[in-house]
Design a protein around this motif. Structure first.
Motif, short mmCIF file in Angstrom:
data_model
loop_
_atom_site.label_atom_id
_atom_site.label_comp_id
_atom_site.label_asym_id
_atom_site.label_seq_id
_atom_site.Cartn_x
_atom_site.Cartn_y
_atom_site.Cartn_z
N LEU A 213 0.83 -1.21 0.00
CA LEU A 213 0.00 0.00 0.00
C LEU A 213 0.86 1.26 0.00
CD1 LEU A 213 -2.99 -0.90 2.36
CD2 LEU A 213 -2.86 -0.98 -0.14
N GLU A 214 2.01 1.18 0.67
CA GLU A 214 2.94 2.31 0.63
C GLU A 214 3.48 2.50 -0.79
OE1 GLU A 214 7.10 3.77 2.77
OE2 GLU A 214 5.87 2.20 3.69
N CYS A 215 3.80 1.40 -1.46
CA CYS A 215 4.25 1.49 -2.86
C CYS A 215 3.16 2.11 -3.73
CB CYS A 215 4.60 0.10 -3.40
SG CYS A 215 6.10 -0.64 -2.71
N SER A 245 5.25 -14.62 0.95
CA SER A 245 5.86 -15.51 -0.03
C SER A 245 5.36 -15.26 -1.45
CB SER A 245 5.63 -16.97 0.34
OG SER A 245 4.24 -17.25 0.41
N GLY A 246 4.15 -14.69 -1.57
CA GLY A 246 3.59 -14.45 -2.90
C GLY A 246 3.79 -13.05 -3.41
N PHE A 247 4.29 -12.15 -2.54
CA PHE A 247 4.45 -10.74 -2.87
C PHE A 247 3.11 -10.18 -3.36
CE2 PHE A 247 9.11 -11.89 -4.01
CZ PHE A 247 9.42 -11.96 -2.68
N VAL A 248 3.04 -9.72 -4.60
CA VAL A 248 1.77 -9.30 -5.21
C VAL A 248 1.43 -10.34 -6.27
CG1 VAL A 248 0.56 -7.51 -6.50
CG2 VAL A 248 2.34 -6.87 -4.85
N VAL A 267 -2.05 -3.03 -12.94
CA VAL A 267 -1.88 -2.50 -11.59
C VAL A 267 -1.12 -3.50 -10.72
CG1 VAL A 267 -3.06 -1.76 -9.48
CG2 VAL A 267 -3.90 -1.00 -11.71
N ALA A 268 -1.57 -4.75 -10.73
CA ALA A 268 -0.89 -5.78 -9.96
C ALA A 268 0.54 -5.96 -10.46
CB ALA A 268 -1.64 -7.10 -10.05
N GLY A 269 0.71 -5.93 -11.77
CA GLY A 269 2.05 -6.10 -12.34
C GLY A 269 3.00 -5.01 -11.91
N LYS A 270 2.54 -3.75 -11.94
CA LYS A 270 3.39 -2.63 -11.54
C LYS A 270 3.72 -2.70 -10.06
CE LYS A 270 5.62 1.19 -12.31
NZ LYS A 270 6.86 1.18 -13.15
N LEU A 271 2.71 -3.01 -9.24
CA LEU A 271 2.94 -3.09 -7.80
C LEU A 271 3.93 -4.21 -7.47
CD1 LEU A 271 -0.62 -2.46 -6.33
CD2 LEU A 271 1.39 -0.99 -6.09
N ARG A 272 3.81 -5.33 -8.16
CA ARG A 272 4.74 -6.43 -7.91
C ARG A 272 6.17 -6.00 -8.26
NH1 ARG A 272 4.77 -11.96 -7.21
NH2 ARG A 272 6.58 -13.03 -8.06
N VAL A 274 7.48 -2.95 -8.44
CA VAL A 274 8.01 -1.91 -7.54
C VAL A 274 8.27 -2.49 -6.15
CG1 VAL A 274 7.45 0.27 -6.39
CG2 VAL A 274 6.97 -0.03 -8.83
N TYR A 275 7.37 -3.33 -5.67
CA TYR A 275 7.54 -3.93 -4.34
C TYR A 275 8.83 -4.75 -4.29
CZ TYR A 275 7.04 -7.12 -0.43
OH TYR A 275 7.28 -7.86 0.70
N ILE A 276 9.05 -5.60 -5.29
CA ILE A 276 10.28 -6.42 -5.30
C ILE A 276 11.52 -5.55 -5.33
CG2 ILE A 276 11.61 -8.07 -6.67
CD1 ILE A 276 8.92 -9.38 -7.45
N ALA A 277 11.49 -4.50 -6.14
CA ALA A 277 12.64 -3.62 -6.23
C ALA A 277 12.91 -2.93 -4.89
CB ALA A 277 12.41 -2.56 -7.32
N GLU A 278 11.87 -2.45 -4.24
CA GLU A 278 12.03 -1.77 -2.96
C GLU A 278 12.50 -2.72 -1.87
OE1 GLU A 278 11.83 1.53 -2.22
OE2 GLU A 278 11.72 1.74 -4.40
#
Length: 284
Positions: A213-215, A245-248, A267-272, A274-278
């Motif tokens: 949600l922060e991402c 374990s599943g991230f997004v 949306v899910a693709g972008k969040l996944r 960015v989340y992994i990168a962060e």
């Protein structure tokens, strides 16, 4: 043969033992955390420790081991088992005592167990193709905010979804989606708004949820925290779940109803992504 940690000792997994009188075994009187490992480093470790302490407090349970000591144990297990990508599972129970519903004396030592699992998290077949979800009535107790080891009903829900040809279950209480069997649930409306259940005692306060949600807010995506119905989910343009374990992980169908295009959405693709990168940048 993995090295695991049991009550102060690092031992081969086939030598690890816990008492038959342990309250985790007899009463599911315990809590747990799962911390992801990326590039040999721990993801959001402080968040998991914070939630562990909250769960322990809610159950009036004590653990003498400090967060710094827990970090050292995690790191040694990751190193000993050469985990580049995977998980560290941690479980704390109220310890071993003769079977009695009444808690044992406060000075009863807690049982602390940790082990690793090597697992591909980033290159996920499920995330690439998207999940098929089936809804199941939420019959759990009403303290789902405590991360306890009593996971039988979520297991039954997941197995019901599997028997119907799905990948996972979303739990429904009073017509409203609470969360997945082992994850938090989200939908995306036609205007791009991300909707997920607000925090309460009815859902787990996901560490990955908070980070994702922060991402989303950093990406200037609109987020609304409120309950949503199954029909609203079926009518959404996208859906996804989050977990350690599943991230997004995208959702492409609910109860055999296609969601959006029936393919993982942007949306899910972008969040996944960015989340992994962060998380890779902040892992310790």
């Amino acid at each position: 043969m993995r090295t695991v940690y049991v009550n102060g000792s690092f031992v081969p997994e086939d030598e690890a033992t816990v008492s038959v009188f342990d309250r985790g075994f007899l009463f599911a009187d315990g809590v747990y955390e799962v911390t992801s490992v990326l590039d040999g480093k721990l993801v959001d470790f402080a968040g998991h420790c914070g939630r562990l302490r909250r769960s322990l407090g809610e159950l009036q349970m004590t653990l003498e081991t400090t967060d710094e000591e827990l970090l050292a144990i995690h790191r040694k297990l990751v190193s000993e088992n050469a985990i580049e990508e995977g998980l560290v599972y941690l479980q704390v129970t109220r310890g071993a005592a003769d079977r009695d519903f009444v808690f044992p004396p406060e000075d009863t030592p807690a049982t602390l167990v940790l082990f690793t699992q090597a697992k591909s998290l980033i290159d996920s077949d499920l995330a690439n193709r998207g999940q098929k979800i089936f809804t199941v009535e939420d019959q759990r107790w009403t303290r789902c905010d405590i991360k306890t080891v009593q996971l039988l009903y979520p297991s039954l829900a997941k197995m019901e979804a599997k028997s119907r040809g799905g990948d996972d279950a979303w739990l429904v209480r009073d017509g409203l989606v609470t969360e997945g069997s082992s994850n938090n649930a989200y939908i995306v409306l036609g205007d791009g708004t991300i909707v997920t259940r607000d925090l309460s005692n009815l859902i787990l306060h996901g560490i990955t949820r908070r980070a994702v949600l922060e991402c989303a807010r950093h990406l200037q995506m609109k987020v609304v925290e409120r309950p949503f119905t199954v029909d609203e989910a079926i009518g959404a343009v996208e859906a996804f779940s989050t977990s350690a374990s599943g991230f997004v992980c995208p959702v492409i169908a609910i109860d055999d109803n296609r969601i959006g295009t029936g393919e993982p959405g942007p949306v899910a693709g972008k969040l996944r992504e960015v989340y992994i990168a962060e998380m890779r940048k902040s892992a310790i």
